[in-house]
Design a protein around this motif. Sequence first.
Motif, PDB file in Angstrom:
ATOM      1  N   ASN A  13       2.573  15.006  -6.411  1.00 31.42           N
ATOM      2  CA  ASN A  13       1.182  14.610  -6.142  1.00 31.42           C
ATOM      3  C   ASN A  13       0.153  15.496  -6.823  1.00 31.42           C
ATOM      4  O   ASN A  13      -1.023  15.161  -6.846  1.00 31.42           O
ATOM      5  N   GLN A  50      -6.450   8.848  -8.726  1.00 25.36           N
ATOM      6  CA  GLN A  50      -5.490   8.968  -7.632  1.00 25.36           C
ATOM      7  C   GLN A  50      -4.647  10.209  -7.921  1.00 25.36           C
ATOM      8  O   GLN A  50      -4.376  10.511  -9.086  1.00 25.36           O
ATOM      9  N   THR A  96       7.098  12.792   0.326  1.00 24.88           N
ATOM     10  CA  THR A  96       6.848  11.474   0.915  1.00 24.88           C
ATOM     11  C   THR A  96       6.168  10.560  -0.108  1.00 24.88           C
ATOM     12  O   THR A  96       6.494   9.384  -0.232  1.00 24.88           O
ATOM     13  N   TYR A  97       5.228  11.160  -0.849  1.00 20.29           N
ATOM     14  CA  TYR A  97       4.437  10.355  -1.780  1.00 20.29           C
ATOM     15  C   TYR A  97       4.919  10.433  -3.229  1.00 20.29           C
ATOM     16  O   TYR A  97       4.171  10.078  -4.139  1.00 20.29           O
ATOM     17  N   PRO A 128       0.807  -1.221   0.000  1.00 20.79           N
ATOM     18  CA  PRO A 128       0.000   0.000   0.000  1.00 20.79           C
ATOM     19  C   PRO A 128       0.839   1.269   0.000  1.00 20.79           C
ATOM     20  O   PRO A 128       0.385   2.315  -0.444  1.00 20.79           O
ATOM     21  N   PHE A 129       2.046   1.185   0.525  1.00 15.91           N
ATOM     22  CA  PHE A 129       2.932   2.348   0.477  1.00 15.91           C
ATOM     23  C   PHE A 129       4.369   1.908   0.530  1.00 15.91           C
ATOM     24  O   PHE A 129       4.729   1.019   1.305  1.00 15.91           O
ATOM     25  N   TYR A 130       5.159   2.476  -0.292  1.00 18.74           N
ATOM     26  CA  TYR A 130       6.582   2.558  -0.035  1.00 18.74           C
ATOM     27  C   TYR A 130       7.105   3.737  -0.818  1.00 18.74           C
ATOM     28  O   TYR A 130       6.429   4.256  -1.707  1.00 18.74           O
ATOM     29  N   HIS A 131       8.289   4.182  -0.482  1.00 26.12           N
ATOM     30  CA  HIS A 131       8.770   5.454  -1.015  1.00 26.12           C
ATOM     31  C   HIS A 131       9.949   5.261  -1.951  1.00 26.12           C
ATOM     32  O   HIS A 131      10.396   4.129  -2.187  1.00 26.12           O
ATOM     33  N   HIS A 164       4.372   7.246  -5.245  1.00 29.38           N
ATOM     34  CA  HIS A 164       3.558   6.356  -4.398  1.00 29.38           C
ATOM     35  C   HIS A 164       3.028   5.204  -5.261  1.00 29.38           C
ATOM     36  O   HIS A 164       2.532   5.427  -6.370  1.00 29.38           O
TER      37      HIS A 164
END
Length: 458
Positions: A116, A294, A324-325, A81-84, A328
Amino acid sequence: MTLNVNSPHARDIRGYLHPYTNAALHEEIGPHIITRGEGIYVYDIAGKRYIEGLAGLWCAALGFSEKRLVEAATRQLNTLPFYHGFAHKAVEPAIELADYLVSRAPVPMSKVFFANSGSEANDTQVKLVWYYNNVLGRPQKKKIIARKGAYHGITVASGSLTGLAYAQQAFDLPIANILHTDCPHHYHFAAPGESEEQFSARLAANLEALIAQEGPDTVAAFIAEPFLGAGGVVPPPKGYFEAIQPILQKHDILFIVDEVISGFYRTGHMFASEIYGLKPDLITLAKALSSAYQPIAAVMMTEKIYQAVVEGSRRFGMFGTGFTYSGHPVPAAVALEAQRIYDERDIGSHVRELIPRFRRRLAQIGERLLVGEVRCAGLIGGIELVADKAAKKNFETQRKVGGWTMNRALEHGLIVRALVNDTIALCPPLIITERELDDMFDRLEKTLDDAAAEFGRT
Ligand SMILES: Cc1ncc(COP(=O)(O)O)c(C=O)c1O
Protein backbone atom coordinates in the motif's frame (compact mmCIF):
# COMPACT_ATOMS: atom_id res chain seq x y z
CA MET A 1 -8.98 36.83 17.67
CA THR A 2 -11.56 34.33 18.94
CA LEU A 3 -11.10 30.82 17.67
CA ASN A 4 -14.14 28.69 17.01
CA VAL A 5 -13.51 25.52 19.01
CA ASN A 6 -15.32 23.50 16.38
CA SER A 7 -13.45 24.92 13.38
CA PRO A 8 -11.50 22.38 11.30
CA HIS A 9 -8.38 24.19 12.50
CA ALA A 10 -9.22 23.71 16.20
CA ARG A 11 -10.38 20.13 15.70
CA ASP A 12 -7.20 19.31 13.83
CA ILE A 13 -5.06 20.48 16.73
CA ARG A 14 -7.29 18.55 19.13
CA GLY A 15 -7.30 15.18 17.44
CA TYR A 16 -4.89 14.72 14.57
CA LEU A 17 -1.24 13.75 15.01
CA HIS A 18 0.33 14.71 11.70
CA PRO A 19 2.95 12.68 9.86
CA TYR A 20 6.35 14.37 9.50
CA THR A 21 5.25 17.49 11.38
CA ASN A 22 6.75 19.27 14.39
CA ALA A 23 4.06 18.48 16.97
CA ALA A 24 5.05 21.29 19.35
CA LEU A 25 4.93 23.90 16.60
CA HIS A 26 1.71 22.45 15.26
CA GLU A 27 -0.03 23.18 18.57
CA GLU A 28 0.81 26.85 17.99
CA ILE A 29 0.21 27.26 14.27
CA GLY A 30 -2.20 24.45 13.41
CA PRO A 31 -2.80 22.99 9.97
CA HIS A 32 -2.76 24.47 6.49
CA ILE A 33 -5.91 22.86 5.16
CA ILE A 34 -6.08 22.03 1.46
CA THR A 35 -9.60 21.55 0.19
CA ARG A 36 -9.55 20.95 -3.55
CA GLY A 37 -7.40 20.54 -6.62
CA GLU A 38 -7.47 21.42 -10.29
CA GLY A 39 -4.73 20.51 -12.75
CA ILE A 40 -1.38 21.47 -11.23
CA TYR A 41 -3.11 23.69 -8.64
CA VAL A 42 -4.51 23.09 -5.17
CA TYR A 43 -6.69 25.46 -3.15
CA ASP A 44 -6.64 25.97 0.58
CA ILE A 45 -9.59 26.46 2.90
CA ALA A 46 -9.31 30.24 2.50
CA GLY A 47 -9.69 29.83 -1.27
CA LYS A 48 -6.07 30.68 -2.10
CA ARG A 49 -4.67 28.88 -5.13
CA TYR A 50 -1.17 27.37 -5.26
CA ILE A 51 0.94 25.70 -7.91
CA GLU A 52 1.74 22.32 -6.39
CA GLY A 53 5.44 22.38 -7.19
CA LEU A 54 6.06 19.02 -5.56
CA ALA A 55 3.08 17.12 -7.00
CA GLY A 56 1.95 16.64 -3.39
CA LEU A 57 4.71 14.40 -2.13
CA TRP A 58 6.45 13.69 -5.46
CA CYS A 59 3.47 11.68 -6.56
CA ALA A 60 0.43 13.32 -8.22
CA ALA A 61 1.87 13.00 -11.73
CA LEU A 62 -1.46 13.63 -13.46
CA GLY A 63 -2.30 16.63 -11.28
CA PHE A 64 -5.29 16.99 -9.02
CA SER A 65 -8.39 16.66 -11.21
CA GLU A 66 -7.98 13.75 -13.60
CA LYS A 67 -11.58 12.60 -14.07
CA ARG A 68 -10.62 9.32 -15.71
CA LEU A 69 -8.98 8.18 -12.48
CA VAL A 70 -12.07 9.14 -10.51
CA GLU A 71 -14.23 7.21 -12.95
CA ALA A 72 -11.94 4.16 -12.82
CA ALA A 73 -12.25 4.14 -9.02
CA THR A 74 -16.02 4.62 -9.16
CA ARG A 75 -16.47 1.84 -11.71
CA GLN A 76 -14.46 -0.55 -9.58
CA LEU A 77 -16.23 0.49 -6.36
CA ASN A 78 -19.55 -0.21 -8.03
CA THR A 79 -18.41 -3.61 -9.30
CA LEU A 80 -16.32 -5.04 -6.47
CA PRO A 81 -15.21 -2.57 -3.80
CA PHE A 82 -12.94 -5.05 -2.06
CA TYR A 83 -11.59 -8.46 -2.40
CA HIS A 84 -8.23 -9.89 -1.49
CA GLY A 85 -5.47 -12.05 -2.89
CA PHE A 86 -4.88 -14.44 0.02
CA ALA A 87 -5.15 -18.21 -0.40
CA HIS A 88 -5.29 -18.15 -4.23
CA LYS A 89 -8.09 -15.56 -4.49
CA ALA A 90 -7.63 -12.85 -7.08
CA VAL A 91 -9.24 -9.75 -8.51
CA GLU A 92 -8.94 -8.84 -12.17
CA PRO A 93 -7.38 -5.35 -11.79
CA ALA A 94 -4.48 -6.81 -9.75
CA ILE A 95 -3.92 -9.57 -12.33
CA GLU A 96 -3.94 -7.05 -15.16
CA LEU A 97 -1.69 -4.57 -13.37
CA ALA A 98 0.90 -7.23 -12.48
CA ASP A 99 0.89 -8.40 -16.07
CA TYR A 100 1.31 -4.85 -17.37
CA LEU A 101 4.18 -4.04 -15.00
CA VAL A 102 6.04 -7.24 -15.90
CA SER A 103 5.60 -6.45 -19.59
CA ARG A 104 7.08 -2.95 -19.15
CA ALA A 105 9.84 -3.65 -16.61
CA PRO A 106 13.25 -2.13 -17.39
CA VAL A 107 14.90 -5.56 -17.07
CA PRO A 108 13.23 -8.98 -17.28
CA MET A 109 11.05 -9.37 -14.21
CA SER A 110 8.96 -12.33 -13.22
CA LYS A 111 6.39 -11.42 -10.54
CA VAL A 112 4.79 -8.47 -8.79
CA PHE A 113 3.82 -8.33 -5.13
CA PHE A 114 1.52 -5.47 -4.09
CA ALA A 115 1.67 -3.26 -0.99
CA ASN A 116 0.00 0.00 0.00
CA SER A 117 2.97 2.33 0.37
CA GLY A 118 6.59 2.66 -0.60
CA SER A 119 7.57 1.93 2.99
CA GLU A 120 5.65 -1.33 3.06
CA ALA A 121 7.07 -2.32 -0.30
CA ASN A 122 10.64 -1.72 0.90
CA ASP A 123 9.85 -3.56 4.12
CA THR A 124 8.79 -6.46 1.93
CA GLN A 125 12.03 -6.18 -0.03
CA VAL A 126 13.95 -6.77 3.19
CA LYS A 127 11.81 -9.81 4.01
CA LEU A 128 12.20 -11.18 0.48
CA VAL A 129 15.98 -10.83 0.61
CA TRP A 130 16.13 -12.63 3.94
CA TYR A 131 13.69 -15.32 2.81
CA TYR A 132 15.67 -15.84 -0.42
CA ASN A 133 18.91 -16.45 1.45
CA ASN A 134 17.26 -18.75 3.96
CA VAL A 135 15.87 -20.85 1.12
CA LEU A 136 19.31 -20.90 -0.50
CA GLY A 137 20.77 -22.22 2.76
CA ARG A 138 22.78 -19.05 3.44
CA PRO A 139 21.41 -17.92 6.81
CA GLN A 140 24.48 -15.72 7.35
CA LYS A 141 23.89 -13.67 4.19
CA LYS A 142 21.45 -11.13 5.61
CA LYS A 143 23.02 -7.66 5.75
CA ILE A 144 21.61 -4.96 3.54
CA ILE A 145 23.66 -1.94 2.56
CA ALA A 146 21.85 1.34 1.97
CA ARG A 147 23.35 4.80 1.59
CA LYS A 148 23.61 7.85 3.81
CA GLY A 149 21.14 10.42 2.53
CA ALA A 150 18.81 7.75 1.11
CA TYR A 151 15.07 7.74 1.69
CA HIS A 152 13.30 4.39 1.61
CA GLY A 153 10.41 4.92 4.02
CA ILE A 154 9.58 4.81 7.69
CA THR A 155 8.56 1.33 8.85
CA VAL A 156 10.98 -0.40 11.20
CA ALA A 157 12.82 -2.03 8.30
CA SER A 158 12.41 0.63 5.58
CA GLY A 159 13.11 3.38 8.12
CA SER A 160 16.34 1.54 8.88
CA LEU A 161 17.28 1.61 5.20
CA THR A 162 16.65 5.35 5.11
CA GLY A 163 19.88 7.20 5.78
CA LEU A 164 18.52 10.44 7.25
CA ALA A 165 18.80 11.24 10.96
CA TYR A 166 15.28 12.59 11.37
CA ALA A 167 13.76 9.22 10.44
CA GLN A 168 15.90 7.31 12.91
CA GLN A 169 16.82 9.37 15.95
CA ALA A 170 14.71 8.49 19.02
CA PHE A 171 13.12 5.61 17.12
CA ASP A 172 15.98 3.20 17.92
CA LEU A 173 16.73 2.74 14.23
CA PRO A 174 18.46 1.34 12.30
CA ILE A 175 17.87 -2.26 13.30
CA ALA A 176 20.65 -4.85 13.13
CA ASN A 177 21.92 -6.01 9.74
CA ILE A 178 21.34 -2.68 7.99
CA LEU A 179 24.48 -0.76 7.06
CA HIS A 180 25.01 2.58 5.34
CA THR A 181 27.71 3.42 2.86
CA ASP A 182 28.72 6.83 1.48
CA CYS A 183 26.28 9.44 0.28
CA PRO A 184 26.97 9.93 -3.45
CA HIS A 185 26.80 13.71 -3.34
CA HIS A 186 29.84 15.10 -5.14
CA TYR A 187 29.21 18.74 -4.17
CA HIS A 188 29.56 18.00 -0.46
CA PHE A 189 31.70 14.92 -0.23
CA ALA A 190 34.21 15.03 -3.07
CA ALA A 191 37.81 15.60 -2.04
CA PRO A 192 39.35 18.87 -3.32
CA GLY A 193 39.92 18.57 -7.08
CA GLU A 194 38.28 15.14 -7.29
CA SER A 195 36.32 14.62 -10.52
CA GLU A 196 32.91 12.96 -10.49
CA GLU A 197 34.43 9.80 -11.98
CA GLN A 198 37.18 9.72 -9.35
CA PHE A 199 34.61 10.33 -6.61
CA SER A 200 32.47 7.45 -7.94
CA ALA A 201 35.50 5.16 -8.06
CA ARG A 202 36.40 6.06 -4.48
CA LEU A 203 32.84 5.40 -3.28
CA ALA A 204 32.81 2.06 -5.08
CA ALA A 205 36.13 1.16 -3.45
CA ASN A 206 34.70 2.14 -0.06
CA LEU A 207 31.68 -0.06 -0.71
CA GLU A 208 33.91 -2.98 -1.60
CA ALA A 209 35.98 -2.38 1.52
CA LEU A 210 32.83 -2.39 3.64
CA ILE A 211 31.73 -5.66 2.04
CA ALA A 212 35.16 -7.17 2.68
CA GLN A 213 35.17 -5.97 6.27
CA GLU A 214 31.70 -7.41 6.96
CA GLY A 215 32.42 -10.58 4.96
CA PRO A 216 30.84 -10.96 1.50
CA ASP A 217 29.04 -14.08 2.71
CA THR A 218 27.11 -11.88 5.19
CA VAL A 219 26.03 -9.16 2.73
CA ALA A 220 22.76 -9.93 0.98
CA ALA A 221 21.65 -6.78 -0.83
CA PHE A 222 22.37 -3.20 -1.76
CA ILE A 223 19.50 -0.73 -2.10
CA ALA A 224 19.56 2.59 -3.95
CA GLU A 225 17.29 5.19 -5.45
CA PRO A 226 18.48 5.97 -9.00
CA PHE A 227 18.82 9.57 -7.76
CA LEU A 228 18.45 10.59 -4.12
CA GLY A 229 15.02 12.17 -3.64
CA ALA A 230 14.22 13.33 -0.12
CA GLY A 231 17.97 13.32 0.58
CA GLY A 232 18.31 16.47 -1.54
CA VAL A 233 17.52 15.52 -5.16
CA VAL A 234 20.98 14.24 -6.03
CA PRO A 235 21.59 12.56 -9.39
CA PRO A 236 24.33 9.94 -9.36
CA PRO A 237 27.81 11.28 -10.06
CA LYS A 238 29.30 10.21 -13.40
CA GLY A 239 30.35 6.57 -13.42
CA TYR A 240 28.70 5.78 -10.09
CA PHE A 241 26.44 2.87 -10.93
CA GLU A 242 28.92 1.65 -13.54
CA ALA A 243 31.42 1.26 -10.69
CA ILE A 244 28.97 -0.10 -8.10
CA GLN A 245 27.11 -2.76 -10.07
CA PRO A 246 30.07 -5.04 -10.90
CA ILE A 247 30.98 -5.14 -7.20
CA LEU A 248 27.48 -6.35 -6.35
CA GLN A 249 27.66 -9.00 -9.04
CA LYS A 250 31.12 -10.12 -7.94
CA HIS A 251 29.93 -10.75 -4.38
CA ASP A 252 26.52 -12.18 -5.28
CA ILE A 253 24.73 -9.23 -3.68
CA LEU A 254 21.18 -8.48 -4.80
CA PHE A 255 20.47 -5.01 -6.17
CA ILE A 256 17.20 -3.40 -5.01
CA VAL A 257 16.33 -0.29 -7.01
CA ASP A 258 13.88 2.03 -5.29
CA GLU A 259 11.99 3.73 -8.14
CA VAL A 260 9.29 5.14 -5.83
CA ILE A 261 9.94 8.73 -6.97
CA SER A 262 11.82 8.10 -10.19
CA GLY A 263 9.39 5.60 -11.72
CA PHE A 264 6.70 6.43 -14.27
CA TYR A 265 8.26 9.11 -16.43
CA ARG A 266 9.72 11.52 -13.87
CA THR A 267 12.92 11.39 -15.95
CA GLY A 268 11.08 11.27 -19.27
CA HIS A 269 11.52 7.49 -19.29
CA MET A 270 9.19 5.01 -17.70
CA PHE A 271 11.91 3.96 -15.24
CA ALA A 272 15.10 5.77 -14.30
CA SER A 273 16.82 2.36 -14.36
CA GLU A 274 16.67 2.68 -18.15
CA ILE A 275 18.71 5.87 -18.27
CA TYR A 276 21.29 4.88 -15.66
CA GLY A 277 21.71 1.34 -17.03
CA LEU A 278 20.61 -0.31 -13.79
CA LYS A 279 20.14 -4.07 -13.61
CA PRO A 280 17.99 -4.60 -10.52
CA ASP A 281 17.01 -7.93 -9.03
CA LEU A 282 14.18 -6.21 -7.20
CA ILE A 283 12.35 -2.94 -7.92
CA THR A 284 10.17 -0.86 -5.62
CA LEU A 285 7.31 1.17 -7.11
CA ALA A 286 4.66 3.46 -5.59
CA LYS A 287 3.51 7.09 -5.89
CA ALA A 288 2.98 7.78 -9.63
CA LEU A 289 2.02 4.13 -10.13
CA SER A 290 -1.52 5.40 -9.46
CA SER A 291 -0.66 9.10 -9.74
CA ALA A 292 -1.33 8.94 -5.97
CA TYR A 293 -5.11 8.91 -6.41
CA GLN A 294 -5.17 5.64 -4.47
CA PRO A 295 -2.51 4.13 -2.20
CA ILE A 296 -0.70 1.32 -3.97
CA ALA A 297 2.89 0.14 -4.21
CA ALA A 298 4.63 -2.80 -5.80
CA VAL A 299 7.67 -5.01 -5.49
CA MET A 300 8.93 -6.51 -8.73
CA MET A 301 11.23 -9.52 -8.59
CA THR A 302 13.29 -11.51 -11.05
CA GLU A 303 12.69 -15.17 -11.77
CA LYS A 304 15.53 -16.29 -9.50
CA ILE A 305 13.97 -14.55 -6.48
CA TYR A 306 10.55 -15.88 -7.39
CA GLN A 307 11.91 -19.43 -7.71
CA ALA A 308 13.20 -19.16 -4.14
CA VAL A 309 9.66 -18.25 -3.07
CA VAL A 310 8.33 -21.34 -4.84
CA GLU A 311 10.99 -23.52 -3.25
CA GLY A 312 10.30 -21.90 0.15
CA SER A 313 6.61 -22.62 -0.22
CA ARG A 314 7.39 -26.28 -0.87
CA ARG A 315 9.54 -26.37 2.21
CA PHE A 316 7.76 -24.10 4.72
CA GLY A 317 4.21 -24.03 3.39
CA MET A 318 2.51 -20.89 2.15
CA PHE A 319 4.55 -17.73 1.52
CA GLY A 320 3.67 -16.15 4.85
CA THR A 321 3.45 -12.48 4.03
CA GLY A 322 0.69 -10.26 2.62
CA PHE A 323 -1.33 -7.19 3.48
CA THR A 324 -5.13 -7.20 3.69
CA TYR A 325 -5.03 -4.64 0.90
CA SER A 326 -2.28 -6.24 -1.25
CA GLY A 327 -3.68 -5.88 -4.77
CA HIS A 328 -6.85 -4.13 -3.58
CA PRO A 329 -9.06 -3.83 -6.66
CA VAL A 330 -9.76 -0.08 -6.40
CA PRO A 331 -6.16 1.18 -6.28
CA ALA A 332 -5.19 -1.46 -8.85
CA ALA A 333 -7.93 -0.24 -11.22
CA VAL A 334 -6.83 3.36 -10.71
CA ALA A 335 -3.18 2.46 -11.29
CA LEU A 336 -4.10 0.67 -14.52
CA GLU A 337 -6.01 3.72 -15.70
CA ALA A 338 -3.07 5.98 -14.80
CA GLN A 339 -0.82 3.74 -16.91
CA ARG A 340 -3.26 3.90 -19.83
CA ILE A 341 -3.26 7.69 -19.60
CA TYR A 342 0.56 7.85 -19.51
CA ASP A 343 0.65 5.68 -22.63
CA GLU A 344 -2.18 7.35 -24.56
CA ARG A 345 -0.92 10.86 -23.89
CA ASP A 346 2.71 9.83 -24.35
CA ILE A 347 3.57 11.56 -21.11
CA GLY A 348 7.21 10.47 -21.50
CA SER A 349 7.60 12.60 -24.65
CA HIS A 350 5.87 15.52 -22.95
CA VAL A 351 8.32 15.33 -20.05
CA ARG A 352 11.32 14.98 -22.38
CA GLU A 353 10.19 18.13 -24.22
CA LEU A 354 9.93 20.07 -20.95
CA ILE A 355 13.26 18.98 -19.48
CA PRO A 356 15.52 21.45 -21.38
CA ARG A 357 13.34 24.38 -20.22
CA PHE A 358 13.29 23.04 -16.66
CA ARG A 359 17.08 22.71 -16.72
CA ARG A 360 17.55 26.19 -18.20
CA ARG A 361 15.40 27.86 -15.58
CA LEU A 362 17.18 25.92 -12.83
CA ALA A 363 20.58 26.87 -14.22
CA GLN A 364 19.57 30.56 -14.14
CA ILE A 365 18.65 30.18 -10.49
CA GLY A 366 22.07 28.62 -9.92
CA GLU A 367 23.65 32.02 -10.69
CA ARG A 368 22.19 33.53 -7.54
CA LEU A 369 24.40 34.40 -4.59
CA LEU A 370 22.41 32.32 -2.14
CA VAL A 371 22.35 29.23 -4.35
CA GLY A 372 25.23 26.81 -3.88
CA GLU A 373 24.16 24.11 -6.29
CA VAL A 374 21.19 23.30 -8.50
CA ARG A 375 20.55 19.68 -9.33
CA CYS A 376 18.23 18.06 -11.75
CA ALA A 377 17.21 14.57 -12.88
CA GLY A 378 14.48 14.95 -15.47
CA LEU A 379 11.53 16.93 -14.16
CA ILE A 380 12.78 17.00 -10.59
CA GLY A 381 15.11 19.60 -9.21
CA GLY A 382 16.90 20.66 -6.06
CA ILE A 383 18.14 24.16 -5.23
CA GLU A 384 20.58 24.22 -2.35
CA LEU A 385 20.76 27.51 -0.46
CA VAL A 386 24.10 28.25 1.14
CA ALA A 387 25.62 30.87 3.42
CA ASP A 388 28.92 30.91 1.51
CA LYS A 389 28.93 29.92 -2.12
CA ALA A 390 32.72 29.78 -2.56
CA ALA A 391 33.20 27.65 0.55
CA LYS A 392 30.07 25.52 -0.18
CA LYS A 393 29.03 26.27 3.39
CA ASN A 394 25.45 25.69 4.47
CA PHE A 395 23.57 28.00 6.82
CA GLU A 396 23.41 27.08 10.50
CA THR A 397 20.53 24.62 10.86
CA GLN A 398 18.79 26.70 13.52
CA ARG A 399 18.32 29.55 11.03
CA LYS A 400 15.86 27.30 9.19
CA VAL A 401 16.53 28.98 5.86
CA GLY A 402 14.90 26.18 3.88
CA GLY A 403 11.78 26.19 6.05
CA TRP A 404 11.53 29.96 5.84
CA THR A 405 11.80 29.82 2.05
CA MET A 406 9.21 27.07 1.80
CA ASN A 407 6.79 29.17 3.85
CA ARG A 408 7.58 32.30 1.87
CA ALA A 409 6.79 30.48 -1.38
CA LEU A 410 3.23 30.03 -0.09
CA GLU A 411 2.80 33.79 -0.15
CA HIS A 412 3.69 33.69 -3.84
CA GLY A 413 1.17 30.92 -4.43
CA LEU A 414 3.71 28.11 -4.72
CA ILE A 415 4.11 24.90 -2.75
CA VAL A 416 7.64 23.49 -2.61
CA ARG A 417 9.42 21.37 -0.05
CA ALA A 418 12.52 22.12 2.00
CA LEU A 419 14.89 19.16 2.33
CA VAL A 420 18.17 18.57 4.12
CA ASN A 421 20.82 21.32 3.76
CA ASP A 422 18.21 23.97 2.90
CA THR A 423 17.54 22.35 -0.44
CA ILE A 424 14.30 23.47 -2.07
CA ALA A 425 12.79 20.66 -4.10
CA LEU A 426 10.72 20.99 -7.26
CA CYS A 427 8.85 18.01 -8.66
CA PRO A 428 5.76 19.36 -10.43
CA PRO A 429 2.95 17.21 -11.79
CA LEU A 430 4.09 15.76 -15.12
CA ILE A 431 1.11 17.33 -16.90
CA ILE A 432 2.53 20.81 -16.32
CA THR A 433 2.64 22.97 -19.47
CA GLU A 434 5.50 25.23 -20.58
CA ARG A 435 3.57 28.31 -19.52
CA GLU A 436 2.80 26.83 -16.11
CA LEU A 437 6.42 25.77 -15.72
CA ASP A 438 7.54 29.35 -16.34
CA ASP A 439 4.93 30.60 -13.87
CA MET A 440 6.26 28.16 -11.26
CA PHE A 441 9.83 29.38 -11.76
CA ASP A 442 8.74 33.03 -11.73
CA ARG A 443 7.09 32.48 -8.36
CA LEU A 444 10.14 30.65 -7.09
CA GLU A 445 12.42 33.47 -8.22
CA LYS A 446 10.30 36.02 -6.34
CA THR A 447 10.59 33.77 -3.30
CA LEU A 448 14.36 33.58 -3.69
CA ASP A 449 14.53 37.39 -4.01
CA ASP A 450 12.80 37.54 -0.62
CA ALA A 451 15.16 34.91 0.80
CA ALA A 452 18.16 36.90 -0.48
CA ALA A 453 16.81 40.03 1.24
CA GLU A 454 16.30 38.09 4.46
CA PHE A 455 19.48 35.98 4.53
CA GLY A 456 21.74 37.63 1.96
CA ARG A 457 23.90 39.42 4.52
CA THR A 458 25.02 36.69 6.89
C1 LIG B 1 12.43 6.75 -2.81
C2 LIG B 1 11.35 6.51 -1.80
N1 LIG B 1 11.16 5.28 -1.32
C3 LIG B 1 10.18 5.00 -0.44
C4 LIG B 1 9.36 6.00 0.02
C5 LIG B 1 8.31 5.68 1.05
O1 LIG B 1 7.07 5.71 0.46
P1 LIG B 1 5.76 5.92 1.38
O2 LIG B 1 5.80 7.31 1.90
O3 LIG B 1 4.64 5.66 0.39
O4 LIG B 1 5.80 4.89 2.44
C6 LIG B 1 9.51 7.31 -0.46
C7 LIG B 1 8.63 8.40 0.00
O5 LIG B 1 8.81 9.54 -0.30
C8 LIG B 1 10.54 7.57 -1.38
O6 LIG B 1 10.77 8.81 -1.83
